[in-house]
Design an enzyme around this catalytic site. Structure first.
Site, short mmCIF file in Angstrom:
data_model
loop_
_atom_site.label_atom_id
_atom_site.label_comp_id
_atom_site.label_asym_id
_atom_site.label_seq_id
_atom_site.Cartn_x
_atom_site.Cartn_y
_atom_site.Cartn_z
N ARG A 74 0.83 -1.09 0.05
CA ARG A 74 0.03 0.17 0.01
C ARG A 74 0.83 1.42 0.05
O ARG A 74 1.71 1.33 0.98
CB ARG A 74 -0.87 -0.06 1.24
CG ARG A 74 -1.81 1.00 1.34
CD ARG A 74 -2.67 1.20 2.75
NE ARG A 74 -3.31 -0.36 2.74
CZ ARG A 74 -3.80 -0.67 3.87
NH1 ARG A 74 -3.19 -0.18 5.22
NH2 ARG A 74 -4.56 -1.95 3.92
N ARG A 143 -0.89 6.63 9.76
CA ARG A 143 -1.00 6.17 8.47
C ARG A 143 -1.25 7.40 7.54
O ARG A 143 -1.18 8.46 7.53
CB ARG A 143 -1.84 4.91 8.29
CG ARG A 143 -1.65 3.81 9.23
CD ARG A 143 -2.33 2.71 8.96
NE ARG A 143 -2.05 1.45 9.73
CZ ARG A 143 -2.73 0.31 9.59
NH1 ARG A 143 -3.57 -0.02 8.85
NH2 ARG A 143 -2.21 -0.78 10.60
N LYS A 207 -2.68 1.32 15.03
CA LYS A 207 -2.53 2.02 13.92
C LYS A 207 -3.51 3.21 14.46
O LYS A 207 -3.99 3.50 15.33
CB LYS A 207 -3.51 1.61 12.79
CG LYS A 207 -4.81 1.08 13.16
CD LYS A 207 -5.41 0.18 12.00
CE LYS A 207 -6.56 -0.17 12.30
NZ LYS A 207 -7.33 -0.99 11.22
N LYS A 209 -5.05 6.82 12.50
CA LYS A 209 -5.63 7.46 11.30
C LYS A 209 -5.99 9.00 11.51
O LYS A 209 -6.80 9.32 12.38
CB LYS A 209 -6.70 6.73 10.72
CG LYS A 209 -6.51 5.36 10.21
CD LYS A 209 -7.79 4.65 9.94
CE LYS A 209 -7.05 3.20 9.63
NZ LYS A 209 -8.21 2.32 9.05
N CYS A 423 -14.90 -3.32 1.58
CA CYS A 423 -13.55 -3.47 2.00
C CYS A 423 -12.91 -4.82 0.80
O CYS A 423 -13.91 -5.64 0.14
CB CYS A 423 -13.50 -4.24 3.20
SG CYS A 423 -13.97 -5.81 3.72
N CYS A 429 -7.79 -11.45 2.47
CA CYS A 429 -7.80 -10.76 3.91
C CYS A 429 -7.82 -11.99 4.77
O CYS A 429 -9.22 -12.56 4.80
CB CYS A 429 -9.16 -9.77 3.96
SG CYS A 429 -8.83 -9.22 5.69
N CYS A 468 -15.78 -8.50 7.83
CA CYS A 468 -15.53 -8.97 9.15
C CYS A 468 -15.87 -7.55 9.95
O CYS A 468 -16.14 -6.61 9.38
CB CYS A 468 -14.38 -9.23 9.52
SG CYS A 468 -12.98 -7.79 9.59
N CYS A 472 -13.37 -1.98 7.93
CA CYS A 472 -12.45 -1.26 6.63
C CYS A 472 -13.33 -0.56 5.81
O CYS A 472 -12.85 0.48 5.27
CB CYS A 472 -11.40 -2.07 6.17
SG CYS A 472 -10.08 -2.88 7.40
#
Length: 547
Positions: A74, A143, A207, A209, A423, A429, A468, A472
């Site tokens: 990515r 990110r 993470k 954002k 997603c 994934c 899930c 995302c």
């Protein structure tokens, strides 16, 4: 007694600036397509995930073969804009390595799937030649910083947009491990420059954002981020930003301690130095107070709730050395992309290309490659997984129109489809419990006749799906949300508002396609009969089902 740290905390601390044994994994371990266990965690910080093709697991296991490992890479593209040469390189690299598919993400960047281990270096070296990298695109760091994509939103869009790059640069890890491992191979001995006062050797608990929104547009879902910056503009002058903290959508089925949360606005900040400092210190508070024992409870939202909003704000103001001003008023009235041709204030044209769930189709890819060779526009990924072609002069507009017709990339698309998001999910994934990207287009096709039945085909209902509960595809801030619970089954989420300022709730659990279509039919029937004037589907659902 201090809490026991999760295993990944030890991996980060002893990683030698995120190097670990990644270089050895790539160069020496030819018996597997994977990297060593600790390195699986470390490569994320360099912008990649280890994946395998789950469609082929059973077949390979029967043949006693290892999983078909590959990597997703990515890129880090603050605010999502690249030039024509960079697009050419992206196209050519994707043709040479991986599956050949370009995937636009919900974070205004692009990722390539199916990169084999021995292809990692040449792939990243190719991007490096045009000043693209994947540093900190994944991992327990800040990110890719995203921002409202379309220049027609504001005359000073470029000024606001620039903050995405400023923040991304300001919050980058100091380690040069990425270049040492993947680009030039030279070992860096001067580690003094790698001293990292922000991340230290621990990095963040999880993470992080950041999103920048320019009202009236909330195309970035600003409240779904750890930090949300809302531009306050008066008379075409940027006054500063309202700052919101603690957004995050990831949950875990069956774990009531996890939850989706929208960011809380805590004040207003002005001046570039103060803006950057405030964001920086939000990260340091999270670094020092975030949960490092349970990664399911380690995002900033849990830290904010543990400290309380006021407690967090007090700690932040102590660290930045000034008090935040009261938040300024703003209004969001749209969240989707502005499709088709738009003339912006500097006299140039923009065209927004619909890219369903960010998967660039072969005819679109051919069109974009031919366009990039002409070098007559730039390319901006939107937070809705679409692509803006921008800075187009009046004399070049007809050339692009001709290319659009040649490749057949412009088609009639329903409003529901335009406002859909999914997603990646299966087959790559590892967390996916159900389909998303491969299935939502089919589901939309089956819902469209129901919309027509009730004359709702022009209603801009947002529909989102994830395989899930990690969210995302941001299903928790949609009017029709679907969260995978198992093969072919989803939790049906209703009651989110149209502009991303209210979470939805579970309406029905573990429904299959037949049940989904039956429920949608009943809901739309009630909606057209009982809605208030100008009431959206999300507001109607919230009012009638959950109040």
């Amino acid at each position: 007694m201090s809490e026991k740290l999760s295993p990944i905390e030890g991996i980060k601390i002893k990683s030698d600036g995120l190097r670990g044994t990644v270089k050895e994994s790539i160069e020496q371990d030819n018996f597997t397509g994977n990297v060593r266990p600790d390195d699986e965690a470390l490569v994320k910080f360099h912008g990649m995930y280890v994946q395998d093709d789950r469609d082929k697991r059973e077949e390979r296991a029967a043949k006693k073969l290892d999983k078909l490992y590959s990597f997703m890479i990515r890129l880090r593209i603050p605010a999502g804009t690249i030039n024509a040469k960079q697009w050419q390189t992206l196209h050519e690299t994707s043709e040479q390595y991986g599956t050949g598919v370009l995937k636009i993400t919900t974070r205004q960047t692009v990722q390539l799937h199916g990169i084999l281990k021995h292809q990692l270096r040449p792939t990243l070296q190719s991007f490096d030649t045009v000043k693209l990298d994947s540093i900190a695109a994944c991992g327990d760091v800040n990110r890719n910083v995203i921002a409202t994509s379309h220049p027609s939103v504001s005359k000073i869009h470029a000024e606001v947009h620039a903050y995405a790059d400023k923040l991304s640069t300001h919050l980058l890890p100091k380690t040069q491990g990425y270049y040492e491992i993947f680009i030039d191979g030279e070992k860096i001995y001067d580690r003094v420059k790698e001293v990292d006062p922000l991340y230290e050797n621990r990095y963040l608990p999880r993470k992080f954002k950041i999103a920048i929104a320019i009202p009236p547009t909330n195309d970035v879902d600003v409240f779904a981020n750890d930090i949300g910056l809302i531009a306050i503009i008066e008379n075409d002058k940027l006054l500063g930003f309202n700052i919101a903290i603690g957004g995050g959508l990831s949950t875990t089925h069956g774990n009531p301690n996890t939850y989706a949360r929208l960011a809380t606005v805590i004040g207003f900040v002005s001046g570039e130095e103060n803006i950057l400092k405030a964001c920086y210190e939000v990260l340091t508070v999270q670094r020092d107070y975030g949960n490092r024992s349970d990664r399911k409870l380690s995002r900033l939202k849990y830290t904010v709730d543990k400290l309380t909003v006021e407690g967090f704000k007090a700690e932040l103001e102590k660290r930045i050395g000034f008090q935040l001003e009261p938040a300024r008023p703003y209004t969001f009235t749209e969240r989707g992309d502005r499709y088709g041709w738009q003339l912006v204030s500097n006299g140039t044209w923009y065209y927004t290309l619909f890219v369903e769930h960010g998967v660039v189709k072969p005819n679109q890819k051919a069109f974009l490659h031919e366009l990039s060779l002409l070098d007559i526009c730039n390319f901006t990924f939107s937070g809705n997984q679409n692509l803006l072609l921008g800075e187009i002069s009046a004399e070049n507009k007809d050339t692009i129109i001709a290319l659009i017709e040649k490749h057949g990339v412009e088609k009639e698309i329903s409003e529901l489809r335009k406002n859909s998001m999914a997603c990646v999910a299966l087959p790559t994934c590892p967390l996916a419990l159900a389909e998303a990207q491969r299935y939502l287009p089919e589901l939309v096709t089956k819902i469209e006749p129901i919309l027509e039945k009730y004359a709702l085909q022009d209603d801009e209902i947002t529909i989102r799906m994830t395989g899930c509960p990690n969210g995302c595809g941001r299903p928790y801030v949609s009017e029709l949300g679907f969260v995978g619970t198992g093969p072919g089954h989803y939790n049906l989420m209703l009651g989110g508002d149209r502009y991303g300022t209210r979470l939805n709730k579970i309406y029905k659990e573990k429904v299959n396609e037949t049940q989904i279509l039956e429920e949608v039919d009943v809901l739309f029937d009630k909606y057209v009969k009982e809605r208030l004037p100008k009431e959206t589907f999300g507001d109607f659902s919230h009012r009638t089902l959950f109040n």
